[in-house]
Write a protein that holds these residues in place. Structure first.
Motif, mmCIF file in Angstrom:
data_model
loop_
_atom_site.group_PDB
_atom_site.id
_atom_site.type_symbol
_atom_site.label_atom_id
_atom_site.label_comp_id
_atom_site.label_asym_id
_atom_site.label_seq_id
_atom_site.Cartn_x
_atom_site.Cartn_y
_atom_site.Cartn_z
ATOM 1 N N ALA A 174 2.889 -0.997 2.270
ATOM 2 C CA ALA A 174 1.898 -2.079 2.149
ATOM 3 C C ALA A 174 2.311 -3.208 3.085
ATOM 4 O O ALA A 174 3.420 -3.736 2.991
ATOM 5 C CB ALA A 174 1.820 -2.581 0.716
ATOM 6 N N TYR B 37 -2.907 -1.142 3.490
ATOM 7 C CA TYR B 37 -2.165 -0.005 2.950
ATOM 8 C C TYR B 37 -2.047 1.048 4.046
ATOM 9 O O TYR B 37 -3.020 1.735 4.370
ATOM 10 C CB TYR B 37 -2.860 0.547 1.717
ATOM 11 C CG TYR B 37 -2.884 -0.444 0.566
ATOM 12 C CD1 TYR B 37 -1.769 -0.611 -0.249
ATOM 13 C CD2 TYR B 37 -4.005 -1.232 0.326
ATOM 14 C CE1 TYR B 37 -1.769 -1.543 -1.282
ATOM 15 C CE2 TYR B 37 -4.017 -2.160 -0.701
ATOM 16 C CZ TYR B 37 -2.898 -2.311 -1.498
ATOM 17 O OH TYR B 37 -2.908 -3.234 -2.512
ATOM 18 N N PRO C 174 -1.157 5.832 0.453
ATOM 19 C CA PRO C 174 -0.367 4.708 0.985
ATOM 20 C C PRO C 174 1.133 4.972 0.926
ATOM 21 O O PRO C 174 1.648 5.471 -0.080
ATOM 22 C CB PRO C 174 -0.758 3.537 0.085
ATOM 23 C CG PRO C 174 -2.092 3.911 -0.475
ATOM 24 C CD PRO C 174 -2.063 5.395 -0.626
#
Length: 292
Positions: free
Chosen positions: A202, A35, A199
């Motif tokens: 990803a 992340y 985050p």
């Protein structure tokens, strides 16, 4: 007669399925996603990737707005230059040290002559005391000048370190991929504000995929850490291999996601394995593990 044939066929099919299930275990692919997040909060300037993209190591994923940090970097750089100029050998403090050294040399010579004349009785004690006080003052002046120069050098090192820190902060606003992989999700968009550690993208490197399955105790020795195993999945090429990396120390009941009538009441051990060729595998993909 026909009914008997159907019953026999059904029984044979059940036996066949039972033997097939005994030769393999059911598992799935799990991902260890990276992340990617900013190290400090702020507005996202732009995102340079899309979901599904494959990126190489070092590719820029997104950038944070740098206005405030850029201003701080300019201030720190200007302060470092000013401190460097003060502390350099041709600067004002170096000149002050040179002047203090010259003055001390002159005053020391004067006091040496006065001291000799005083011993011979040619000058009064007041002159001797005056020249000795001038020598003490010259020594103190030189000590102060040297201390100021040393302080300026230490100040320059401190300001230079601060400038380097701000420059590093500026570099950290550009977030790059630490490894090659695929973009699985984008959680934020350009213009949104992201907190530090929040985050934004990803990233899934191929080597971060692993197989998870559950093995009963009677065959657990076949899946010792370091051993290779064979597996297959729908739509995958044949001959897939993986290496066992982890075997749970304690047993558990088979998780509901892979319950079967045969195994739901059995205690099993979690086993994890890394595919030797992870290309083409996706998180959540069911796999069949061959029992050696």
């Amino acid at each position: 007669m026909t009914r008997s044939i159907i019953v026999i066929s059904a029984a044979a099919l059940l036996v066949s399925c039972s033997k097939a299930s005994e030769s393999r275990l059911t598992g799935y692919v799990e991902a260890e996603t990276l992340y990617m997040a900013p190290q400090e909060g702020g507005a996202i300037e732009n995102i340079l990737v899309n979901e599904g993209d494959r990126v190489e190591a070092g590719a820029v994923l997104f950038r944070m707005r740098a206005d405030k940090v850029l201003y701080q970097a300019e201030q720190a750089e200007a302060a470092a230059k000013a401190a460097e100029k003060r502390s350099e050998d041709s600067g004002s403090l170096a000149k002050a040290v040179a002047e203090a050294e010259a003055n001390l040399s002159r005053v020391s010579a004067d006091f040496g002559r006065t001291q000799k004349l005083y011993r011979d009785g040619y000058v009064a004690k007041a002159r001797f005391d005056s020249d000795r006080a001038a020598l003490t003052a010259a020594e103190a002046q030189l000590e102060r000048a040297r201390a100021e120069k040393e302080a300026a050098q230490e100040d320059y090192q401190s300001v230079e370190a601060q400038a380097g820190f701000v420059k590093q902060r500026l570099d950290d606003l550009t977030v790059s991929a630490p490894q090659a992989g695929s973009i699985e999700r984008i959680y934020r968009r350009a213009g949104e504000v992201a907190a530090a550690g929040d985050p934004v993208v990803a990233l899934l490197p191929p080597n971060n995929l692993k197989l998870k399955f559950y093995a009963p105790e009677r065959i657990l020795s076949s899946f010792a850490p370091g051993k290779e195993l064979s597996f297959r999945c729908d739509g995958c090429d044949g001959g897939l291999k993986a290496r066992v990396t982890y075997v749970a120390a304690e047993p558990q009941f088979t998780p509901p996601v892979i319950y079967s009538l045969d195994e739901r009441d059995k205690l099993v051990f979690l086993v994890e394995a890394r595919p030797l060729a992870p290309e083409g595998l996706r998180p959540g993909l069911p796999v069949d593990i061959s029992i050696p």
